[in-house]
Scaffold this active site. Sequence first.
Site, PDB file in Angstrom:
ATOM      1  N   CYS A   2       0.825  -1.407  -0.108  1.00 54.34           N
ATOM      2  CA  CYS A   2      -0.130   0.122  -0.109  1.00 54.34           C
ATOM      3  C   CYS A   2       0.663   1.164  -0.093  1.00 54.34           C
ATOM      4  O   CYS A   2       2.057   1.190   0.299  1.00 54.34           O
ATOM      5  CB  CYS A   2      -0.916  -0.030   1.101  1.00 54.34           C
ATOM      6  SG  CYS A   2      -1.753  -1.575   1.395  1.00 54.34           S
ATOM      7  N   ARG A  27       2.890   0.912  -8.048  1.00 54.79           N
ATOM      8  CA  ARG A  27       3.368  -0.354  -6.985  1.00 54.79           C
ATOM      9  C   ARG A  27       2.226  -1.313  -6.979  1.00 54.79           C
ATOM     10  O   ARG A  27       2.309  -2.366  -6.288  1.00 54.79           O
ATOM     11  CB  ARG A  27       3.597   0.173  -5.745  1.00 54.79           C
ATOM     12  CG  ARG A  27       4.863   1.046  -5.894  1.00 54.79           C
ATOM     13  CD  ARG A  27       5.321   1.380  -4.434  1.00 54.79           C
ATOM     14  NE  ARG A  27       6.562   1.827  -4.498  1.00 54.79           N
ATOM     15  CZ  ARG A  27       7.254   2.035  -3.233  1.00 54.79           C
ATOM     16  NH1 ARG A  27       7.018   1.458  -2.004  1.00 54.79           N
ATOM     17  NH2 ARG A  27       8.518   2.403  -3.489  1.00 54.79           N
ATOM     18  N   TRP A  75      -3.691  -2.127  -1.326  1.00 50.72           N
ATOM     19  CA  TRP A  75      -3.467  -3.506  -1.944  1.00 50.72           C
ATOM     20  C   TRP A  75      -3.870  -4.691  -0.916  1.00 50.72           C
ATOM     21  O   TRP A  75      -3.575  -4.718   0.092  1.00 50.72           O
ATOM     22  CB  TRP A  75      -1.918  -3.512  -2.367  1.00 50.72           C
ATOM     23  CG  TRP A  75      -1.877  -5.117  -2.903  1.00 50.72           C
ATOM     24  CD1 TRP A  75      -1.435  -6.307  -2.441  1.00 50.72           C
ATOM     25  CD2 TRP A  75      -2.347  -5.315  -4.370  1.00 50.72           C
ATOM     26  NE1 TRP A  75      -1.416  -7.239  -3.473  1.00 50.72           N
ATOM     27  CE2 TRP A  75      -2.064  -6.692  -4.509  1.00 50.72           C
ATOM     28  CE3 TRP A  75      -2.930  -4.390  -5.261  1.00 50.72           C
ATOM     29  CZ2 TRP A  75      -2.285  -7.370  -5.881  1.00 50.72           C
ATOM     30  CZ3 TRP A  75      -3.165  -5.091  -6.517  1.00 50.72           C
ATOM     31  CH2 TRP A  75      -2.728  -6.510  -6.751  1.00 50.72           C
ATOM     32  N   ASN A 100      -0.070   0.733   6.456  1.00 46.17           N
ATOM     33  CA  ASN A 100       0.596  -0.311   5.490  1.00 46.17           C
ATOM     34  C   ASN A 100       1.014  -1.517   6.325  1.00 46.17           C
ATOM     35  O   ASN A 100       1.307  -1.246   7.532  1.00 46.17           O
ATOM     36  CB  ASN A 100       1.851   0.117   4.816  1.00 46.17           C
ATOM     37  CG  ASN A 100       1.617   0.906   3.758  1.00 46.17           C
ATOM     38  OD1 ASN A 100       0.462   1.183   3.169  1.00 46.17           O
ATOM     39  ND2 ASN A 100       2.608   1.632   3.123  1.00 46.17           N
ATOM     40  N   GLY A 101       0.899  -2.781   5.896  1.00 44.30           N
ATOM     41  CA  GLY A 101       1.664  -3.861   6.535  1.00 44.30           C
ATOM     42  C   GLY A 101       0.377  -4.660   7.055  1.00 44.30           C
ATOM     43  O   GLY A 101      -0.742  -4.628   6.517  1.00 44.30           O
ATOM     44  N   GLU A 489      21.721 -16.870 -16.316  1.00 40.88           N
ATOM     45  CA  GLU A 489      21.340 -15.442 -16.267  1.00 40.88           C
ATOM     46  C   GLU A 489      22.573 -14.652 -16.871  1.00 40.88           C
ATOM     47  O   GLU A 489      22.411 -13.869 -17.380  1.00 40.88           O
ATOM     48  CB  GLU A 489      20.879 -15.292 -14.803  1.00 40.88           C
ATOM     49  CG  GLU A 489      20.566 -13.587 -14.726  1.00 40.88           C
ATOM     50  CD  GLU A 489      19.461 -13.171 -15.601  1.00 40.88           C
ATOM     51  OE1 GLU A 489      18.712 -13.955 -16.222  1.00 40.88           O
ATOM     52  OE2 GLU A 489      19.389 -11.899 -15.624  1.00 40.88           O
ATOM     53  N   LYS A 493      22.551 -12.212 -20.124  1.00 42.24           N
ATOM     54  CA  LYS A 493      22.915 -10.812 -19.793  1.00 42.24           C
ATOM     55  C   LYS A 493      23.915 -10.372 -20.713  1.00 42.24           C
ATOM     56  O   LYS A 493      23.887  -9.638 -21.659  1.00 42.24           O
ATOM     57  CB  LYS A 493      23.319 -10.531 -18.527  1.00 42.24           C
ATOM     58  CG  LYS A 493      22.210 -10.270 -17.520  1.00 42.24           C
ATOM     59  CD  LYS A 493      21.461  -9.269 -17.412  1.00 42.24           C
ATOM     60  CE  LYS A 493      20.249  -9.459 -18.237  1.00 42.24           C
ATOM     61  NZ  LYS A 493      19.187 -10.211 -17.442  1.00 42.24           N
ATOM     62  N   GLU A 496      22.556 -10.505 -24.448  1.00 45.36           N
ATOM     63  CA  GLU A 496      21.689  -9.642 -24.839  1.00 45.36           C
ATOM     64  C   GLU A 496      22.239  -8.194 -25.137  1.00 45.36           C
ATOM     65  O   GLU A 496      21.696  -7.489 -25.901  1.00 45.36           O
ATOM     66  CB  GLU A 496      20.219  -9.830 -24.124  1.00 45.36           C
ATOM     67  CG  GLU A 496      20.430  -9.331 -22.664  1.00 45.36           C
ATOM     68  CD  GLU A 496      19.095  -9.477 -21.890  1.00 45.36           C
ATOM     69  OE1 GLU A 496      17.934  -9.087 -22.383  1.00 45.36           O
ATOM     70  OE2 GLU A 496      19.190  -9.816 -20.810  1.00 45.36           O
ATOM     71  N   HIS A 512      30.965 -33.623 -21.223  1.00 44.61           N
ATOM     72  CA  HIS A 512      29.934 -34.262 -21.987  1.00 44.61           C
ATOM     73  C   HIS A 512      29.515 -33.799 -23.408  1.00 44.61           C
ATOM     74  O   HIS A 512      28.809 -34.037 -23.929  1.00 44.61           O
ATOM     75  CB  HIS A 512      28.651 -34.609 -21.187  1.00 44.61           C
ATOM     76  CG  HIS A 512      28.599 -35.497 -19.939  1.00 44.61           C
ATOM     77  ND1 HIS A 512      28.967 -36.871 -20.063  1.00 44.61           N
ATOM     78  CD2 HIS A 512      28.809 -35.237 -18.639  1.00 44.61           C
ATOM     79  CE1 HIS A 512      29.292 -37.035 -18.599  1.00 44.61           C
ATOM     80  NE2 HIS A 512      29.006 -36.308 -17.773  1.00 44.61           N
ATOM     81  N   LYS A 611      11.101  -4.167 -23.911  1.00 40.70           N
ATOM     82  CA  LYS A 611      11.238  -4.484 -22.349  1.00 40.70           C
ATOM     83  C   LYS A 611      10.029  -5.452 -22.116  1.00 40.70           C
ATOM     84  O   LYS A 611      10.060  -6.121 -21.307  1.00 40.70           O
ATOM     85  CB  LYS A 611      10.907  -3.020 -21.940  1.00 40.70           C
ATOM     86  CG  LYS A 611      10.888  -3.364 -20.395  1.00 40.70           C
ATOM     87  CD  LYS A 611      12.200  -3.466 -19.532  1.00 40.70           C
ATOM     88  CE  LYS A 611      12.536  -3.839 -18.413  1.00 40.70           C
ATOM     89  NZ  LYS A 611      13.518  -4.599 -17.913  1.00 40.70           N
TER      90      LYS A 611
HETATM   91  C1  F6R Z   1      16.109 -10.556 -20.071  1.00 41.10           C
HETATM   92  C2  F6R Z   1      14.826 -10.115 -19.974  1.00 41.10           C
HETATM   93  C3  F6R Z   1      13.932 -10.854 -20.569  1.00 41.10           C
HETATM   94  C4  F6R Z   1      12.465 -11.144 -19.796  1.00 41.10           C
HETATM   95  C5  F6R Z   1      11.466 -11.744 -20.370  1.00 41.10           C
HETATM   96  C6  F6R Z   1      10.201 -11.814 -19.442  1.00 41.10           C
HETATM   97  O1  F6R Z   1      17.022  -9.462 -19.481  1.00 41.10           O
HETATM   98  O2  F6R Z   1      14.438  -8.891 -19.406  1.00 41.10           O
HETATM   99  O3  F6R Z   1      14.262 -12.066 -20.738  1.00 41.10           O
HETATM  100  O4  F6R Z   1      13.005 -11.435 -18.439  1.00 41.10           O
HETATM  101  O5  F6R Z   1      11.028 -11.216 -21.561  1.00 41.10           O
HETATM  102  O6  F6R Z   1       9.638 -10.786 -19.011  1.00 41.10           O
HETATM  103  P1  F6R Z   1       8.801 -10.441 -18.055  1.00 41.10           P
HETATM  104  O7  F6R Z   1       9.568 -10.726 -16.633  1.00 41.10           O
HETATM  105  O8  F6R Z   1       8.346  -9.113 -17.818  1.00 41.10           O
HETATM  106  O9  F6R Z   1       7.796 -11.409 -18.007  1.00 41.10           O
END
Ligand code: F6R
Length: 616
Positions: A2, A27, A75, A100-101, A489, A493, A496, A512, A611
């Site tokens: 909240c 949020r 929330w 909140n909480g 991961e 990174k 990409e 292997h 994004k």
């Molecule tokens: C990698 C990246 C993507 C997202 C993926 C899922 O850096 O940002 O691999 O993680 O497209 O996106 P969300 O988490 O928004 O469902």
Amino acid sequence: MCGIVGAVAERNITAILVEGLKRLEYRGYDSAGLAVFNNAGVLERRRRVGKVSELEQALAGEPLAGRLGIAHTRWATHGAPSERNAHPHFSGSDLAVVHNGIIENHEALRKQLQGLGYVFSSDTDTEVIVHLLDHKLKALGDLTVALKATVKDLHGAYGLAVISAKQPDRLLAARSGSPLVIGLGLGENFLASDQLALRQVTDRFMYLEEGDIAEIRRDSVQIWSVDGQPVVRESVQYHEGAEAADKGEYRHFMLKEIHEQPKVVQRTLEGRLGTDHVLVQAFGPQAAELFAKVQNVQIVACGTSFHAGMVARYWLEELAGIPSQVEVASEFRYRKVVVQPGTLFVSISQSGETADTLAALRNGKAKGPDNGGYLASLAICNVGISSLVRESDLTLLTQAGPEIGVASTKAFTTQLVALMLLTLSLGQVRGTLAKGVEAELVEELRRLPTRLGEALAMDGTVEKIAELFAEKHHALFLGRGAQYPVAMEGALKLKEISYIHAEAYPAGELKHGPLALVDADMPVVTVAPNNELLEKLKSNLQEVRARGGELIVFADGEANMSNGEGTHVVNMPHISDALAPILYTLPLQLLSYYVAVLRGTDVDQPRNLAKSVTVE
Ligand code: F6R
């Protein structure tokens, strides 16, 4: 989570309260409300279900003006999203509270207060606070004194703002487990759960600490610490840009977001930890009841969020003893899945709008639990107003704040924190996790932001190591156990944002097949916390060195690994094995960032990527 805003001023504060609520809106919320001590000397309230704009419209139709007020975006945790459950809550017509909480002992307090003749008008845990305060106020006479007495009876987490029509010279605040910040003005002062809400009125802030109670007047602020002693909290000048949607002192959003991780991890923990346990209600009002029935967990996500799910599988099985599966949403959604009875469906997403993840959730919900479907759905998500959150039964919001860089960084680590909270909650409710272990991990979680800060202090060392990659075309990432998804991961990174081809393998798989690729042109990155797999990992690394591969090892200081010909060791702060995946992610994020900078790529908006992937 909240949002709270409060103000005491010489001017009309209604618009300030509404603007503050809007700034906290991203949020997550389901209703909003405010209470203002109006110019006629009456405490007046407006509440609406839905967005802050609904409340704004209500105020346009029925304006409200006054110089003292509190406001809230809710929330729901206790009681459905409805106008009667929206804050502020009143006791009689003179006393108003926003909260909140979660108050854990609300049932016992409610019975006690009903016995004293109080009539409840909502299903919230918050309403017990306002009636309890009223009861104490009648006995003690002074609002501040009564608030100090009230919080002693509350168990759980709270950030509170209180006003009374009888003592309209002050706005009161109390903090325990939920953040609160005082905004300092000239002849006026403010309160909020996040300074973001007050940026339009001030740039000077005073942060309340755990257990603090504050009496905020127009021209003074008085604070008492948890032991009742008057204290002075430092006021800080806020520098424009450090949090807003600009890069501030950083060259790229990605670097800024990497460095925000200690703070947003802290936020993700706020209000969710009791003294030695996780507050299960943080997942929603029915969470405890549902979690008790969970026999299996199915996690579905994409990309970075999928990697968070892979780490969680290790935790859920090892710590909570629950069988778990994890799958990428684009595959899962088209599979004819056989659902084990008692399976909790967990989706993980930064945006909450990823098409594949949403489709997987919708398919999963098609059959009810009595029809061979899932027991319930839980979304771990960073956007409270997203489709994924709206369509799931339970939610735990990560508090990463807006993530602008396309490559996910702070969203990932806050997802991991949320998934650790889930693991501990399931273990707690099902009785499969020893109390001592939970208490230890809760303590470790509290220390985590500091450890993350220490890891980020190695920024310069990682920047130097990045030079090894500038001219390379391929890289391998290795990890074992829960560090294998961390390696995945790291590889994601790097590819990409620097466009270097990178692969991740469980270190034991190397021989292997992928070992055939290793030569002097193939840097091999490894994460090596000091755990039971360390010796095995070291043997795997020997296999690489023997083929001339250059090793970059992020290792626990106690792992006894040292620099040598073709081996670059970076010592990491010590951390428990369980939380190591969160900490070891940070140097890999920094590494990919600095490699991309050296190669001159578009770090924040890498080619071909978006994004939020709202298409299949
Ligand atoms: C990698 C990246 C993507 C997202 C993926 C899922 O850096 O940002 O691999 O993680 O497209 O996106 P969300 O988490 O928004 O469902």
